[in-house]
Design a protein around this motif. Structure first.
Motif, short mmCIF file in Angstrom:
data_model
loop_
_atom_site.label_atom_id
_atom_site.label_comp_id
_atom_site.label_asym_id
_atom_site.label_seq_id
_atom_site.Cartn_x
_atom_site.Cartn_y
_atom_site.Cartn_z
N ARG A 176 -0.69 20.20 67.54
CA ARG A 176 -0.91 20.11 66.27
C ARG A 176 -0.91 18.64 66.72
O ARG A 176 -0.90 18.02 67.53
CB ARG A 176 0.46 19.84 65.45
N PRO A 177 -3.04 18.35 65.81
CA PRO A 177 -3.64 17.47 65.78
C PRO A 177 -2.48 15.88 66.24
O PRO A 177 -2.00 15.47 65.82
CB PRO A 177 -4.73 17.11 65.53
N ASN A 178 -2.66 14.65 67.73
CA ASN A 178 -2.08 13.87 67.61
C ASN A 178 -2.52 13.18 66.08
O ASN A 178 -3.96 11.91 66.34
CB ASN A 178 -1.82 13.09 68.50
N THR A 179 -2.71 12.39 65.17
CA THR A 179 -3.34 11.73 64.18
C THR A 179 -3.82 10.47 64.38
O THR A 179 -4.30 9.32 64.22
CB THR A 179 -3.07 12.27 62.70
N VAL A 180 -2.81 9.40 65.49
CA VAL A 180 -2.38 8.06 65.36
C VAL A 180 -3.70 8.04 66.88
O VAL A 180 -4.34 7.15 66.43
CB VAL A 180 -1.59 7.82 66.61
N ALA A 181 -3.69 9.03 67.44
CA ALA A 181 -5.11 9.01 68.57
C ALA A 181 -6.30 9.14 67.07
O ALA A 181 -7.06 8.00 67.81
CB ALA A 181 -4.47 9.75 69.56
N LEU A 225 -7.53 6.21 66.17
CA LEU A 225 -7.86 4.76 66.37
C LEU A 225 -8.99 4.97 67.00
O LEU A 225 -10.20 4.70 66.96
CB LEU A 225 -7.50 5.21 67.52
N ARG A 270 -10.94 5.54 63.30
CA ARG A 270 -10.58 4.76 62.04
C ARG A 270 -9.98 5.15 60.62
O ARG A 270 -10.80 4.75 59.76
CB ARG A 270 -12.31 3.54 61.92
N THR A 288 -6.85 7.38 59.03
CA THR A 288 -5.56 7.97 59.03
C THR A 288 -5.39 9.08 58.07
O THR A 288 -4.04 9.44 58.13
CB THR A 288 -4.40 6.42 59.09
N GLN A 289 -6.09 9.02 57.54
CA GLN A 289 -5.20 9.95 56.37
C GLN A 289 -4.35 9.76 55.84
O GLN A 289 -2.67 10.75 55.44
CB GLN A 289 -5.24 10.84 56.88
N MET A 290 -4.05 8.22 55.44
CA MET A 290 -3.13 8.14 54.92
C MET A 290 -3.26 6.79 53.63
O MET A 290 -4.23 6.07 53.77
CB MET A 290 -1.53 6.94 55.90
N GLY A 297 -5.43 16.42 51.63
CA GLY A 297 -5.08 15.85 53.52
C GLY A 297 -4.29 15.13 53.45
O GLY A 297 -4.57 14.44 55.06
N TYR A 298 -3.89 13.94 52.64
CA TYR A 298 -3.18 12.93 52.86
C TYR A 298 -2.03 12.79 52.46
O TYR A 298 -1.11 13.51 51.70
CB TYR A 298 -4.28 11.47 51.77
N ASN A 352 -3.82 -4.04 65.17
CA ASN A 352 -3.59 -2.34 64.40
C ASN A 352 -2.74 -2.30 64.99
O ASN A 352 -1.95 -1.72 66.31
CB ASN A 352 -5.06 -2.33 65.13
N VAL A 397 -2.17 1.03 65.25
CA VAL A 397 -2.34 2.46 65.17
C VAL A 397 -2.77 2.62 66.69
O VAL A 397 -2.17 3.19 67.42
CB VAL A 397 -3.48 2.36 64.82
N ALA A 398 -3.55 1.93 66.79
CA ALA A 398 -3.84 1.29 68.50
C ALA A 398 -2.17 1.04 69.60
O ALA A 398 -2.36 1.98 70.75
CB ALA A 398 -4.68 0.47 68.56
N LEU A 409 -0.48 4.00 69.78
CA LEU A 409 -0.78 5.34 70.51
C LEU A 409 -0.57 4.61 72.07
O LEU A 409 0.12 5.46 72.79
CB LEU A 409 -2.28 5.14 70.46
N LEU A 466 7.10 7.32 55.11
CA LEU A 466 5.72 8.51 54.58
C LEU A 466 6.54 9.58 54.18
O LEU A 466 7.82 9.83 54.27
CB LEU A 466 5.55 8.61 55.66
N GLU A 481 2.63 15.12 62.79
CA GLU A 481 1.11 15.08 63.50
C GLU A 481 0.79 12.68 63.25
O GLU A 481 -0.05 13.11 64.51
CB GLU A 481 0.46 15.66 62.28
N ARG A 482 1.66 12.80 62.10
CA ARG A 482 1.26 11.43 61.97
C ARG A 482 2.58 10.47 62.43
O ARG A 482 2.18 9.38 62.93
CB ARG A 482 1.15 11.01 60.29
N GLN A 483 3.19 11.40 63.92
CA GLN A 483 3.95 10.57 65.12
C GLN A 483 4.57 9.46 64.19
O GLN A 483 5.15 8.52 65.10
CB GLN A 483 3.11 9.68 65.76
#
Lengths: 340, 340
Positions: A52-57, A60, A63, A65-67, A96-97, B54, B56-57, B60, B100, B120-122
């Motif tokens: 599962r992709p890390n959406t935080v990375a 970053l 830019r 976040t899909q939120m 996808g949000y 930030n 998000v950074a 990470l 969330l 996925e969103r950690q």
DNA sequence: TTGAAAGCGCTAACAG
DNA sequence: CTGTTAGCGCTTTCAA
């Protein structure tokens, strides 16, 4: 047995490619550079590893976040809130949000705070929702964050917004009455000076006047929070010498009081008195006896529309803001009959 | 005039320090290494520039996002959802977290999907909320993500959970009646085989039996969704030769039907019949005439507790799970009087 | 068609 | 007490 989450590098290694290729293969990005066979291999490896992709990375880097931020002024105590959230939620998910929710309890300071907290999390856009239709300014702190107003609008139309079509909805309810033959239609309104009051009142006034009936004397008001407000107002109307044959209520809670007043005066609904109302509240309108004909506030649809509009603006931030009026459908039940 | 968001590097430069120092100064981290004067300078620079970190950074790097997932099975249509969300929201905010939200509409597949999207969103942890008290297994996909159940519990106590103290709440309602002198206390229950039914029914049975009254013949059931279920059930009870002097209702909606039945039979509440109920629903219990004494479900408190427990588990993931029973307070109104 | 490498903005380990 | 440096896991040039 807590296995470590696989990273993209793991997928890439398993598929025997670089992380760059893996990324492109999984995201269908980079044009036609990835071979069909390679893509399959990467996909298979990802599925195999449960990647599962890390959406935080990702966020970053991209830019994005899909939120989306959802700022509500009173999520908890308003029965409509759920539908509005749900509409926004559904539209968001389909794209996808996910929704980051904050409740401000109606405090302006909280709103600014909330917007700040959301911006720190790099949400892609913000839904500013109010639990009843009002006019307000978008807080300064919003800055350049894309934003859509839900159930409110700006004085100057500087932001996209969606509000219920109160005028249309009021007419819809009134037409139920006039189509049944009513002319002396009373109105029980709220004392609170809200948008909804003004529009519903003006529309009603116009409507009865169009039949040559004088609205004055057919109007009564009270607090809308409890049914007693409707009760008292209805009593005044129904005890008058030339009482109305039908009443249009500001909302369902007041209608409960109107029902009680009618019962007390020995007037049967709908035979002696027809009643229509606004809000179409789940626990009230269908539960009353007889079922109350009521115009619904399209909360779900407004939530959806606002979100879709926000998503549109993410792609095109320069697009002109649009002010949307959402139609209010009438739920027809058994509280209307011809006057006798 | 869209100014670029300042980064930590900008703050550092403005304060004439390195980003490391700036970070520590702002976060009060790194022990006592930062001079008070330096810290002030950095703080001032940050304020000056309107710096917002930030997250998000940060996330990470720290693998903490300060976000909690809230998975609900029907946020929209349940009147209680708001209070539960609000409780969770408040507790989260106080600790610097945001929620969330995902609604699964009760579909198990959606739940797994939702958990995946949140992971996925950690998110740092997950609240699994149901809109009524039930027993369920935590989905496998949760993996090692910290998780607390809200208004449900696991069969094996493997996860922390909070549910209402149905037994205590039922006794609270029943004591209102028995303290007023009632012995022949009837029960109108739901046909749905839910936890709440079982516990309330068993507790009632026990209670009346403790007075030497035979519960059989004092029990009637019907669908709880609409008031008609309560109406029919009450009719059966009240038309019986030796009718109860008081009725304990499964919930407020059924109580509405009980009120109607009593009115139809010419029985006045509370003089001829006392009524108590469960749920203490805002739009029902205080609106009925006379006001309905009803036991409240502590949704706000459960939301809070679950969140606080989750936050605790983030610090100490190895702590033993705890099963919490939240007390259900009685809202006393005017539907109880001594039997005559 | 693919790989290497840079870098998103931040924190934390390691030097000084 | 403070600065330098190395990543967190991903996407996206730039070369090959």
């Amino acid at each position: 047995m807590t296995t470590k989450q696989p990273r993209l590098a793991d997928v890439a290694k398993a598929a025997g490619v670089s992380t760059a290729t893996a990324s492109m293969a999984l995201n269908d990005t980079g044009g036609r550079r990835i071979g069909a066979e390679t893509r399959e291999r990467v996909r298979a490896a990802a599925a195999e590893l449960g990647y599962r992709p890390n959406t935080v990375a990702r966020g970053l880097r991209t830019r994005r976040t899909q939120m989306l931020g959802f700022v509500g002024d009173d999520v908890a105590t308003t029965p409509f809130a759920g539908q509005m959230i749900r509409g926004a939620h559904d539209a968001a998910r389909e794209a996808g949000y996910l929704l980051l929710m904050v409740d401000t309890m109606g405090e302006p300071d909280e709103t600014a705070e909330a917007i700040g907290a959301l911006q720190e999390r790099q949400i892609d856009g913000i839904l500013l929702a109010t639990m009843y239709h009002q006019v307000l300014k978008v807080p300064e702190v919003i800055g350049s964050t894309p934003c859509v107003l839900l159930d409110s609008r700006t004085p100057d139309g500087s932001a996209s917004s969606v509000v219920p079509d109160e005028r249309g909805g009021t007419l819809g309810a009134l037409v139920e009455l006039s189509a049944a033959g009513h002319r002396r239609i009373g109105h029980v309104t709220t004392v609170e000076q809200v948008e909804a009051r003004h529009i519903r009142l003006a529309t009603w006034r116009e409507h009865v006047a169009s039949y040559g009936v004088d609205p004055d004397g057919l109007l009564a008001e009270g607090p809308a929070a409890m049914s007693s407000g409707g009760y008292e107002a209805a009593m005044r109307l129904l005890r008058a010498p030339d009482r109305p044959t039908a009443i249009f209520c500001f909302n369902d809670r007041m209608a409960v009081g109107v029902y009680r007043a009618a019962a007390e005066l020995g007037l049967s609904i709908p035979d002696d008195l027809s009643v229509v109302s606004y809000d179409d509240q789940e626990l009230i309108a269908p539960e009353l006896i007889p079922g109350l004909t009521s115009t619904a506030l399209p909360h779900y649809e407004m939530g959806r529309w606002a979100t879709e509009e926000l998503l549109r603006r993410l792609d095109d931030p320069e697009a002109a803001p649009v002010q949307h009026l959402m139609p209010c459908p009438v739920s027809r039940r058994d509280s209307v009959a011809p006057p006798r």
